[in-house]
Write a protein that holds these residues in place. Sequence first.
Motif, short mmCIF file in Angstrom:
data_model
loop_
_atom_site.label_atom_id
_atom_site.label_comp_id
_atom_site.label_asym_id
_atom_site.label_seq_id
_atom_site.Cartn_x
_atom_site.Cartn_y
_atom_site.Cartn_z
N ASP A 25 67.96 10.88 43.17
CA ASP A 25 67.00 10.80 44.33
C ASP A 25 67.85 10.45 45.91
N GLN A 26 68.89 11.22 45.90
CA GLN A 26 69.29 11.13 47.25
C GLN A 26 68.96 12.29 48.11
N TYR A 27 68.29 13.27 47.44
CA TYR A 27 67.48 14.34 47.93
C TYR A 27 66.38 14.61 46.95
N ILE A 28 65.29 14.74 47.80
CA ILE A 28 63.79 15.00 47.15
C ILE A 28 63.10 16.12 47.86
N LEU A 29 62.90 17.21 46.91
CA LEU A 29 61.97 18.32 47.85
C LEU A 29 60.80 18.29 47.04
N ARG A 30 59.84 18.67 48.00
CA ARG A 30 58.51 18.49 47.38
C ARG A 30 57.57 20.00 47.92
N LEU A 31 56.99 20.57 46.77
CA LEU A 31 56.54 21.71 47.16
C LEU A 31 55.05 21.73 46.59
N ARG B 26 45.84 25.21 51.16
CA ARG B 26 46.74 24.10 51.81
C ARG B 26 48.08 24.26 51.29
N ILE B 27 49.11 24.64 52.03
CA ILE B 27 50.29 24.51 51.35
C ILE B 27 51.07 23.55 51.97
N GLN B 28 51.89 22.74 51.04
CA GLN B 28 52.45 21.53 51.52
C GLN B 28 54.11 21.71 51.08
N ALA B 29 54.86 21.24 52.18
CA ALA B 29 56.18 21.24 51.94
C ALA B 29 57.07 20.05 52.29
N GLY B 30 57.87 19.52 51.67
CA GLY B 30 58.62 18.17 52.33
C GLY B 30 59.86 18.01 51.63
N VAL B 31 60.63 17.14 52.57
CA VAL B 31 61.92 16.71 51.95
C VAL B 31 62.28 15.19 52.40
N GLN B 32 63.09 14.44 51.56
CA GLN B 32 63.31 13.30 51.59
C GLN B 32 64.88 13.25 51.42
N VAL B 33 65.63 12.52 52.35
CA VAL B 33 67.02 12.63 52.25
C VAL B 33 67.56 11.16 52.57
N VAL B 34 68.35 10.57 51.62
CA VAL B 34 69.25 9.43 52.07
C VAL B 34 70.38 9.69 53.21
N LEU B 35 70.21 9.30 54.20
CA LEU B 35 71.11 9.33 55.34
C LEU B 35 72.39 8.59 54.96
N PRO B 36 73.93 9.17 55.35
CA PRO B 36 74.91 8.53 55.11
C PRO B 36 75.03 7.45 56.03
N TRP B 37 74.38 6.86 56.75
CA TRP B 37 74.58 5.86 58.17
C TRP B 37 73.51 4.62 57.72
#
Length: 528
Positions: free
Chosen positions: A406-412, A432-443
């Motif tokens: 879960d460092q990177y999550i992509l949702r469609l 409706r079209i949905q897109a999303g991304v979740q990222v754990v940043l290195p800082w």
Amino acid sequence: MVVVMLVWFPVCSLAQQADAEVLVAEGILALEAKQFDEARAFFARAISLDPGHGRAYYYLARCHLAQGRSDLAIAPLTTLHQLRPNDLDATYQLGIAHFALRADEKAAPLLEEVFQREPSRKDLGFAVGVLRYQKKDYDGAVAALASNRSSDPDIQQLVMFYRGLALGILGLSDQAQAELISAQRVQPNSPITGASVRIQEALTAAATRMPDTQRLHVQLAVGGYYDDNVAVNPRTSSDVVAETLRARTTQSPGFVTSARGDYSWYRNGPIESTVAYSYYQTVNTNSGVGAFDIQDHLGALSGVYRGTLGSIPYEIGGQYSYDYMLLGLKGFLSRHTLTFPAAFVPPAVTLPALGRMENLTTVLYRYQRKDFYAEPGNSDLRFAPESRDAFNSMLGVLQAFRFRQDQYILRLGYQHDVEAASGSSFAYSGDRIQAGVQVVLPWYDLNLRLDYEVHWRAYNHVQGIFLDNTGELSARRDIEQDIFCQITKPLPHNLNLALQYQGVLNSSNIPVYAYSKNVVTTLLTWSY
């Protein structure tokens, strides 16, 4: 002459070793100062003078690892392992480097060797447990994870997360639930929390292992915002009505508060039921838009059934909610909503370029009754087409792709909805079209989330009052685009600080309904 040569070679060799030792010492100082280029140069020169200098290979690898280049650390660590095959540190470091690169077949024998001789080594049980889990040795994974020793809350949470997954697959749902709930409590605001909640809901529910006080979850939030279009004024156009509406005051800073409580009042085997209440309030500090202050109260009752189909966890459930919204402290809208979700956790797959990918599939049906108060059509039949009272039906699917724990999550996702409104001007069919991304940043433990939605709405009937761009009465066609961006920072004491941006761009062939809106918000949230 021969005697001189025999004496000279050992002396030269000893001199080179001494020089190499000095270079390694200088390289270590540069590494500690994070001068990585200089450090690598020192270690490389030391190796050229003394190809058997194990510490030079070790610190050269450390230098690469400090820069996140596990791939470059493999070569010096491999040489170090060949020089010192019985050195546990060398074996461990090489195994961890392969583990970081997802080279599980190379990492497993090395880390298993260390685990057999020193199972209590820091963070070793986690790596061995994950490798065993991926090989579907779930009993072995549980045992290795149970032996892990770590002071890092991230590793602690991941250990509980994987133990919960393994125990769930083994059918020990009570223990799995306990682990997943414990994982949430280590760092309530981390990205793993969202994944553990989803998997937790897909497993069989635990029965009576927790006191009632632990079934309660509370969240409180306070913050401030700036909204550049509180009144939802239309964009500039040649339409007389739209231009008249644009004269309204619409920009304002403000304050926002929210509270939510969930209580799992019933748990019995695979069945669980929860009651919830939430409160939401905005206060615009510009008195000119005080009539647009929002207050919303929502109550909900939900129930779920959880189980596994083969090795696939699933959850099916239903929820009824009622919310009442006030605008400027006057009744504006009430909604009765029935929601029926079904969630599945398909098997993970390994992609050549991206590594291991885990999935979560959710299918959702929602039925909603909306009642607007003080509608003109409620008291005057001439405005009946403008009534927004409606039934809305929606069917959708959302797919989440999760990488690197879960460092990177992509949702469609995709949704189709139908609005059966009392007024002909507001009845539509939408996609409706949905897109999303979740990222754990290195800082600084920052988490970034970006979401984008586009909603096409084709209204069923010709508008009864407002004209289109050509000055004619026609059927309305809207395209609404929504952007949401959030950066969050976990804080001590279950606090979380968030900076949010929300943008809405609604394009319409009816100028009155074409608008844009931007809101920037800061929120401080406390969770229990």
